[in-house]
Design an enzyme around this catalytic site. Sequence first.
Site, PDB file in Angstrom:
ATOM      1  N   ASP A   8      -4.594 -12.548  -0.587  1.00 52.93           N
ATOM      2  CA  ASP A   8      -5.879 -11.960  -0.960  1.00 52.93           C
ATOM      3  C   ASP A   8      -6.916 -12.242   0.117  1.00 52.93           C
ATOM      4  O   ASP A   8      -6.769 -13.176   0.920  1.00 52.93           O
ATOM      5  CB  ASP A   8      -6.358 -12.518  -2.300  1.00 52.93           C
ATOM      6  CG  ASP A   8      -7.321 -11.582  -3.009  1.00 52.93           C
ATOM      7  OD1 ASP A   8      -7.579 -10.480  -2.474  1.00 52.93           O
ATOM      8  OD2 ASP A   8      -7.823 -11.944  -4.086  1.00 52.93           O
ATOM      9  N   GLY A   9      -7.976 -11.443   0.130  1.00 50.82           N
ATOM     10  CA  GLY A   9      -9.075 -11.618   1.071  1.00 50.82           C
ATOM     11  C   GLY A   9     -10.401 -11.607   0.364  1.00 50.82           C
ATOM     12  O   GLY A   9     -10.514 -11.178  -0.790  1.00 50.82           O
ATOM     13  N   GLU A  43      -7.896  -9.421   3.703  1.00 46.20           N
ATOM     14  CA  GLU A  43      -6.691  -8.925   3.038  1.00 46.20           C
ATOM     15  C   GLU A  43      -5.528  -8.830   4.026  1.00 46.20           C
ATOM     16  O   GLU A  43      -4.407  -9.274   3.748  1.00 46.20           O
ATOM     17  CB  GLU A  43      -6.961  -7.543   2.429  1.00 46.20           C
ATOM     18  CG  GLU A  43      -8.063  -7.494   1.388  1.00 46.20           C
ATOM     19  CD  GLU A  43      -7.641  -8.009   0.035  1.00 46.20           C
ATOM     20  OE1 GLU A  43      -6.471  -8.435  -0.114  1.00 46.20           O
ATOM     21  OE2 GLU A  43      -8.475  -7.990  -0.891  1.00 46.20           O
ATOM     22  N   ASP A  66      -3.671  -7.299  -4.406  1.00 48.09           N
ATOM     23  CA  ASP A  66      -4.513  -6.463  -5.258  1.00 48.09           C
ATOM     24  C   ASP A  66      -5.276  -5.435  -4.423  1.00 48.09           C
ATOM     25  O   ASP A  66      -6.134  -4.721  -4.938  1.00 48.09           O
ATOM     26  CB  ASP A  66      -5.474  -7.308  -6.112  1.00 48.09           C
ATOM     27  CG  ASP A  66      -6.445  -8.114  -5.271  1.00 48.09           C
ATOM     28  OD1 ASP A  66      -6.572  -7.858  -4.056  1.00 48.09           O
ATOM     29  OD2 ASP A  66      -7.097  -9.030  -5.826  1.00 48.09           O
ATOM     30  N   HIS A 122      -8.088  -9.823 -10.750  1.00 45.91           N
ATOM     31  CA  HIS A 122      -8.911 -10.389 -11.823  1.00 45.91           C
ATOM     32  C   HIS A 122      -8.412  -9.968 -13.203  1.00 45.91           C
ATOM     33  O   HIS A 122      -9.186  -9.644 -14.094  1.00 45.91           O
ATOM     34  CB  HIS A 122     -10.376  -9.992 -11.646  1.00 45.91           C
ATOM     35  CG  HIS A 122     -10.940 -10.417 -10.325  1.00 45.91           C
ATOM     36  ND1 HIS A 122     -11.396 -11.693 -10.080  1.00 45.91           N
ATOM     37  CD2 HIS A 122     -11.087  -9.741  -9.161  1.00 45.91           C
ATOM     38  CE1 HIS A 122     -11.815 -11.781  -8.834  1.00 45.91           C
ATOM     39  NE2 HIS A 122     -11.639 -10.620  -8.252  1.00 45.91           N
ATOM     40  N   ASP A 132      -6.808 -15.492  -4.804  1.00 46.12           N
ATOM     41  CA  ASP A 132      -8.219 -15.097  -4.832  1.00 46.12           C
ATOM     42  C   ASP A 132      -9.119 -16.319  -4.737  1.00 46.12           C
ATOM     43  O   ASP A 132     -10.135 -16.321  -4.027  1.00 46.12           O
ATOM     44  CB  ASP A 132      -8.494 -14.317  -6.119  1.00 46.12           C
ATOM     45  CG  ASP A 132      -9.961 -13.948  -6.275  1.00 46.12           C
ATOM     46  OD1 ASP A 132     -10.421 -13.026  -5.585  1.00 46.12           O
ATOM     47  OD2 ASP A 132     -10.659 -14.608  -7.085  1.00 46.12           O
TER      48      ASP A 132
END
Length: 346
Positions: A8-9, A43, A66, A122, A132
């Site tokens: 994730d970023g 990301e 995501d 989320h 995240d």
Amino acid sequence: MTIIAAADGSALGNPGPAGWGWYVDPSCWAAGGWPHGTNNMGELTAVLDLLRQTAHLEEELEVLCDSKYAIDTITKWMAGWKKKGWKKADGKPVANLEIVKALDVAMRERVGKVTFTWVKGHAGHALNEEADRLANGASQAYKEGRVPDGGPGFGDAADRVTGAARVEDDGAPAAPAALPEASLFDAVPAASLFDAVPEVDPLGAAAPGTDAAADEGVSRDDAPLLAPGVEEVATDPRETVLDLERALLTDAVRSDVERVADLLHPEWSEIGRSGRLLTREGFLQGVGPVGHVDMDVLEVSEVSPGVVLIVWRSHGRAGATLRSSWWVRERGEWFQRFHHASAERA
């Protein structure tokens, strides 16, 4: 055996202090970032670092993201960009090119051994939530002038980001903390996507049908990027949203599908002047510069925390049009959720 990892970023202000993270389990994770970067940089770099740190392993790798932008960049668009001399379908340079080229090299060495799976962000997915948390923690560290904990990584992989693992009482890695060494990717420059643009020039809405690179760079479901020139933090959310609305209506932004996509909610829709319902995908396929139209702001109100309504009037050949835009704040960023246009009655 297949290694399953989430990547994730994050970027505070986007662009702003930025971070990335990937997570397998409490003893196998990594994080890093930059004092100034973008969400997309995070990301992509999370995936790149994961590929590099697992390059010495024989196991297959499943990467959970995501970000459809990251997945599509690697699995759909990258090969075509390379054939065109690292240009997009519209002839424009590829954003984050240094990272994309590095991903191309890393993926060539892992043909048939790496798969990508999209997961909703989320939404309670355990691995995604940890990735995240690491990315956001890295962003926050750089915002506070610290260098984030790089994490234990994968064993003695040559390209690992150094750092000591810390485990909280619940077994999950603690948020990145200060370390003396910087991330492996600190040298990667910020994307040219955020270069300065001319002063805002309000425009009318684009009609579908104009040329756009709809086959690449527009599949996004993550937080939007702030338009160039918009301050990271504003004392009044109405000012921030109004600046975003105006930026969305400039040729500088409207001539770049990726910039427009970055400002629209994944579930964006519009009821046009003709009464037609338009989806985000349909709008992006026809987005493009449309020329100058006067914009008269009638109302900007914060309806509730995280929700701002803008009502304005545009003037064009077809006469005056009353418009309203709903903007919502998610993951610390504002983006347009709904737009409506109606012909003004005399």
